[in-house]
Design an enzyme around this catalytic site. Sequence first.
Site, PDB file in Angstrom:
ATOM      1  N   ASP A 287      -1.659  30.616   2.472  1.00 14.09           N
ATOM      2  CA  ASP A 287      -1.780  30.952   1.061  1.00 14.09           C
ATOM      3  C   ASP A 287      -2.800  29.992   0.463  1.00 14.09           C
ATOM      4  O   ASP A 287      -2.537  28.800   0.315  1.00 14.09           O
ATOM      5  CB  ASP A 287      -0.421  30.802   0.375  1.00 14.09           C
ATOM      6  CG  ASP A 287      -0.466  31.094  -1.118  1.00 14.09           C
ATOM      7  OD1 ASP A 287      -1.571  31.276  -1.664  1.00 14.09           O
ATOM      8  OD2 ASP A 287       0.607  31.117  -1.749  1.00 14.09           O
ATOM      9  N   VAL A 288      -3.974  30.505   0.112  1.00 14.16           N
ATOM     10  CA  VAL A 288      -5.070  29.638  -0.320  1.00 14.16           C
ATOM     11  C   VAL A 288      -4.857  29.072  -1.723  1.00 14.16           C
ATOM     12  O   VAL A 288      -5.679  28.296  -2.206  1.00 14.16           O
ATOM     13  CB  VAL A 288      -6.425  30.363  -0.244  1.00 14.16           C
ATOM     14  CG1 VAL A 288      -6.834  30.597   1.210  1.00 14.16           C
ATOM     15  CG2 VAL A 288      -6.387  31.672  -1.022  1.00 14.16           C
TER      16      VAL A 288
ATOM     17  N   LYS B 144     -15.086  35.714 -10.784  1.00 11.66           N
ATOM     18  CA  LYS B 144     -16.233  35.930  -9.900  1.00 11.66           C
ATOM     19  C   LYS B 144     -17.505  35.301 -10.450  1.00 11.66           C
ATOM     20  O   LYS B 144     -18.362  34.831  -9.682  1.00 11.66           O
ATOM     21  CB  LYS B 144     -16.422  37.425  -9.656  1.00 11.66           C
ATOM     22  CG  LYS B 144     -15.302  38.049  -8.823  1.00 11.66           C
ATOM     23  CD  LYS B 144     -15.148  37.356  -7.473  1.00 11.66           C
ATOM     24  CE  LYS B 144     -14.157  38.074  -6.564  1.00 11.66           C
ATOM     25  NZ  LYS B 144     -14.042  37.441  -5.229  1.00 11.66           N
TER      26      LYS B 144
ATOM     27  N   TYR C 202     -10.858  39.016 -13.725  1.00 11.13           N
ATOM     28  CA  TYR C 202     -11.537  39.109 -12.438  1.00 11.13           C
ATOM     29  C   TYR C 202     -13.014  38.767 -12.575  1.00 11.13           C
ATOM     30  O   TYR C 202     -13.580  38.024 -11.758  1.00 11.13           O
ATOM     31  CB  TYR C 202     -11.355  40.510 -11.869  1.00 11.13           C
ATOM     32  CG  TYR C 202     -11.945  40.711 -10.489  1.00 11.13           C
ATOM     33  CD1 TYR C 202     -11.311  40.180  -9.366  1.00 11.13           C
ATOM     34  CD2 TYR C 202     -13.110  41.448 -10.299  1.00 11.13           C
ATOM     35  CE1 TYR C 202     -11.829  40.373  -8.102  1.00 11.13           C
ATOM     36  CE2 TYR C 202     -13.641  41.648  -9.039  1.00 11.13           C
ATOM     37  CZ  TYR C 202     -12.994  41.104  -7.946  1.00 11.13           C
ATOM     38  OH  TYR C 202     -13.525  41.292  -6.688  1.00 11.13           O
TER      39      TYR C 202
ATOM     40  N   ASP D  32      -4.719  34.676   6.660  1.00 12.74           N
ATOM     41  CA  ASP D  32      -4.353  35.598   5.595  1.00 12.74           C
ATOM     42  C   ASP D  32      -2.925  35.264   5.190  1.00 12.74           C
ATOM     43  O   ASP D  32      -2.222  34.532   5.900  1.00 12.74           O
ATOM     44  CB  ASP D  32      -4.448  37.054   6.075  1.00 12.74           C
ATOM     45  CG  ASP D  32      -4.634  38.032   4.923  1.00 12.74           C
ATOM     46  OD1 ASP D  32      -5.755  38.540   4.734  1.00 12.74           O
ATOM     47  OD2 ASP D  32      -3.650  38.292   4.204  1.00 12.74           O
TER      48      ASP D  32
END
Length: 260
Positions: A76-77, A172, A168, A49
Amino acid sequence: MTRPAPICPPATGLLRGKTLLITAAAGSGIGGAAARRAADEGATLFISDTHERRLGETADAIAAAGHARPHTQVCDVTDEAQVQALVASAIDAMGHVDILFNNAGLGGAASVTEMTDEQWSRVLDVSLTSVFRMTRAILPHMYARGAGAIVNNASVLGWRAQKLQAHYAAAKAGVMAFTRCSAMEAAEHGVRINAVSPSLAMHASLNKVTPPGLLEELTAREAFGRFAEPWEVANVMIFLGSDLASYMVGEVVAVSSQQA
């Protein structure tokens, strides 16, 4: 009519002997719930995370429940170097990675006319591009082993319309399309990629990014008259990562009681 949330069912060892890497696994949301439920189901865990303190708290809670404390690493992705380092660390710590849960996501509310490029790009980077980065990083390892499972976290907004959620929802919907297309490539190597699509799973941070009154409105649309508990979504993720879902490839499973 509002029905109370059920009691979480007992574990059955679905992930016994499996190794699992989870992104965005800190706190009370779906990622944290997935980590706790996976530990209950017997998995060896490596969790990550961006929030170091909350990540440690999640790991401590799992250990306090009687399980081995998960391996942890802040990541941090949205940073390719950190993603590569995370995957390498998980493989080094656990020997190999059987399952990856891509759980990172970022919401927020903004109208299209007022949304900035930065808002748009940030949501897509965290919620969509991170899924690509993590998948790209882990697939060579899984391909070499001829096995593996990836479960992505999408949303019913990838199918349905809601005001102030264009960024968003676009992200998705992208997760859904990426899941389907990447799954076709991965299946040739014995790797399964699927996704869950939750409607409304309540957790502590959701109030921070939701306009006043919207949660109550969304909850009223649910057939059970309540939001999902995060563990209810986590259970479906665990199923998709388990051997019970051995013939599921490129599927997006709705975890929702939301009426059309």
